[in-house]
Design a protein around this motif. Structure first.
Motif, PDB file in Angstrom:
ATOM      1  N   GLN A  12      -4.340  -3.653  10.097  1.00 19.29           N
ATOM      2  CA  GLN A  12      -3.802  -2.314   9.896  1.00 19.29           C
ATOM      3  C   GLN A  12      -2.571  -2.436   9.000  1.00 19.29           C
ATOM      4  N   GLN A  14      -6.762   0.899   7.687  1.00 23.55           N
ATOM      5  CA  GLN A  14      -7.324  -0.414   7.947  1.00 23.55           C
ATOM      6  C   GLN A  14      -7.763  -1.062   6.637  1.00 23.55           C
ATOM      7  N   LEU A  15      -7.395  -2.333   6.468  1.00 24.45           N
ATOM      8  CA  LEU A  15      -7.768  -3.064   5.261  1.00 24.45           C
ATOM      9  C   LEU A  15      -9.249  -3.431   5.350  1.00 24.45           C
ATOM     10  N   ILE A  31      -8.598  -0.105   1.092  1.00 25.63           N
ATOM     11  CA  ILE A  31      -8.228   0.398   2.419  1.00 25.63           C
ATOM     12  C   ILE A  31      -9.250   1.444   2.847  1.00 25.63           C
ATOM     13  N   CYS A  42      -6.207   4.311  -1.777  1.00 28.14           N
ATOM     14  CA  CYS A  42      -7.010   3.456  -0.903  1.00 28.14           C
ATOM     15  C   CYS A  42      -7.615   2.294  -1.680  1.00 28.14           C
ATOM     16  N   PRO A  65       0.830  -1.217   0.000  1.00 29.67           N
ATOM     17  CA  PRO A  65       0.000   0.000   0.000  1.00 29.67           C
ATOM     18  C   PRO A  65       0.856   1.255   0.000  1.00 29.67           C
TER      19      PRO A  65
END
Length: 376
Positions: free
Chosen positions: A188, A69-70, A90, A168, A64
């Protein structure tokens, strides 16, 4: 007892005389000969073999660009994906808020720029009428430039927030196959987190190590550095043999040779490019690269003609008097499981023992004249 022994002797003698008188002769011991061959030079194709590992030509590690947070994993391990396909999502809420704040700051900067522009233009008109001083004009001009710079900075912030928001949603940079996925929804993640690897397997590299001596044999001594690339392009096609012995149906060609020798192994890394239209090859597959090279004008003998004595190899050469003498030779394996190339110790035209060489001793007669056939 003495009489019985005498009787047996007489009986045996009588039987022998009887057999001879009937025309039956006792079998004569006949010396058996060994098979031999005359050494000559010929051309042979040698299969050079190297342990190799497959790797996609476009293997990409997916990490990323932003922390968060995924929220969603959109693919599964081993899934075939296309370039641009969504892989992970994300949490984008913070990124959206930052974008909204940046856009608000941009609007404020634009308003400030507009006010500074009006102030500057007004002072410019008044200066031309000699109502205001040059100081006020310059001051208003500087404020206008600062406002313009603030707008540029705010616009850059908006663009950066848009990029972060785009980060994201993680998409595949290449078409290929998804590798292992070590993360789970809710984890995370950060730019240090490896999410997976996409193996672009439309074409594959088989990587293997080769010694300097083999490289010199492949490209031949005396070839100029500028011509090595051309020489590599003319190298024979390679075959990839999997661990179960199955040959991959498509042939490959040497794509590159590293120009730096590994200090630890004393070898160079080579790559053979293989097409993978059916997707049967995957990154990490191990096997053997086989490349055929021709050796011209060499002496080839059967392996059973070479006798091993500890760390030495020898053959039995037939002398003019038909006796055998041991000759030490050096050999090179042909890779076919049947023959050796003799690199030293024999000359073209020499006669050697082949079948039965293990039973030969120094000075033993190995050739015998054929007995003449009697006429009937």
């Amino acid at each position: 007892m003495k009489r019985k022994a005498t009787k047996w002797a007489v009986a045996i003698t009588a039987m022998t005389v009887g057999l001879v008188s009937c025309g039956i002769e006792e079998p004569k011991q006949k010396d058996s000969s060994f098979e031999t061959m005359t050494v000559k030079k010929s051309d042979i194709e040698l299969p050079y073999k190297f342990s190799a590992r497959m790797k996609g030509q476009n293997d990409v590690t997916i990490t990323p660009q932003v922390s968060g947070q995924l929220m969603k994993i959109c693919v599964a391990e081993g899934q075939q994906v296309k370039k641009g396909q969504t892989l992970f999502v994300i949490d984008s809420r913070n990124a959206k808020l930052e974008l909204e704040a940046a856009q608000a700051n941009l609007q404020a900067a634009l308003a400030q720029e507009n006010s500074a522009k009006l102030e500057y233009e007004s002072n410019k008109n008044l200066f031309e009428k000699k109502i205001v001083s040059s100081y006020m004009l310059n001051n208003s001009q500087n404020q206008y430039k600062q406002a313009q710079a603030a707008v540029a900075q705010a616009r850059a912030t908006v663009n950066r927030c848009k990029v972060d928001l785009g980060f994201c949603t993680i998409t595949s940079p290449v078409s290929g196959v998804i590798g292992g996925i070590p993360v789970r929804t809710g984890d995370q993640v950060s730019p240090m987190t490896e999410l997976t690897m996409v193996s672009g397997n439309t074409a594959m590299y088989a990587e293997f190590s080769v010694t300097e001596a083999v490289i010199e044999e492949m490209v031949k001594e005396g070839v100029k550095a500028a011509d090595i690339e051309k020489r590599i392009a003319k190298l024979p096609e390679a075959t990839f043999v999997m661990k179960n012995g199955t040959e991959y149906p498509h042939k490959g060609r040497v794509a590159s040779l590293t120009g730096v020798v590994n200090d630890a192994t004393g070898s160079l890394t080579a790559k053979v490019s293989f097409p993978n239209p059916d997707g049967h090859l995957y990154s990490g597959i191990q096997g053997t690269i086989v490349m055929p090279f021709s050796e011209k004008g060499v002496i080839v003998v059967p392996q059973f003609a070479v006798v091993r004595l500890q760390d030495k190899a020898q053959v039995y050469k037939v002398k003019a008097d038909s006796t055998a003498t041991a000759v030490e030779v050096t050999t090179m394996d042909t890779g076919n499981g049947k023959d050796f190339i003799i690199t030293s110790g024999l000359n073209e035209g020499d006669q050697i023992v082949t079948t039965g060489a293990n039973n030969v001793t120094e000075g033993l007669k190995v050739l015998f004249a054929e007995e003449p056939k009697s006429e009937k």
